[in-house]
Design a protein around this motif. Structure first.
Motif, PDB file in Angstrom:
ATOM      1  N   GLN A   1       0.858  -1.185   0.000  1.00 21.24           N
ATOM      2  CA  GLN A   1       0.000   0.000   0.000  1.00 21.24           C
ATOM      3  C   GLN A   1       0.891   1.231   0.000  1.00 21.24           C
ATOM      4  OE1 GLN A   1      -3.643   0.168   0.934  1.00 21.24           O
ATOM      5  NE2 GLN A   1      -3.524   2.349   0.491  1.00 21.24           N
TER       6      GLN A   1
ATOM      7  N   ASP B   1      -2.016   7.046  -0.859  1.00 19.75           N
ATOM      8  CA  ASP B   1      -3.136   6.623  -1.711  1.00 19.75           C
ATOM      9  C   ASP B   1      -4.362   7.451  -1.328  1.00 19.75           C
ATOM     10  OD1 ASP B   1      -5.346   5.313  -2.882  1.00 19.75           O
ATOM     11  OD2 ASP B   1      -4.390   3.357  -2.698  1.00 19.75           O
TER      12      ASP B   1
ATOM     13  N   ASP C   1      -7.827   4.618  -1.332  1.00 19.75           N
ATOM     14  CA  ASP C   1      -7.940   3.592  -0.290  1.00 19.75           C
ATOM     15  C   ASP C   1      -7.065   3.967   0.897  1.00 19.75           C
ATOM     16  OD1 ASP C   1      -9.665   1.726  -1.706  1.00 19.75           O
ATOM     17  OD2 ASP C   1      -7.935   1.414  -3.020  1.00 19.75           O
TER      18      ASP C   1
ATOM     19  N   HIS D   1      -2.320   5.917  -5.865  1.00 20.62           N
ATOM     20  CA  HIS D   1      -3.273   4.837  -6.091  1.00 20.62           C
ATOM     21  C   HIS D   1      -3.007   4.224  -7.459  1.00 20.62           C
ATOM     22  CE1 HIS D   1      -6.977   2.610  -5.622  1.00 20.62           C
ATOM     23  NE2 HIS D   1      -7.280   2.925  -6.866  1.00 20.62           N
TER      24      HIS D   1
END
Length: 69
Positions: A3, A7, A10, A39
């Motif tokens: 991740q 982002d 999300d 993202h």
């Protein structure tokens, strides 16, 4: 899982919660959080460290016996 912390679609906390749930269920998992990447960073090459994620996944899959050398 991986991740990018920046982002804007999300929230990184979703990945943290999911990772904890996997670990609590005894599922082998890794979580890599990168400061930048945005993202949908995909497979495109960039100068950011997040671009190395395909090799991290390959190494992890070998470690847990999902693929061979």
């Amino acid at each position: 899982m991986l991740q990018a912390e920046n982002d804007n679609v999300d929230d990184v906390r979703n990945s943290l919660v999911y990772y904890i749930a996997l670990k609590n269920a005894g599922v082998p998992a890794e979580l890599h959080v990168y400061a930048e990447g945005g993202h949908a960073f995909g497979l495109r090459r960039t100068a950011r460290p997040i671009a190395a994620w395909p090799w991290l996944v390959e190494t992890w899959l070998k470690t847990i016996g999902m693929i061979s050398d």
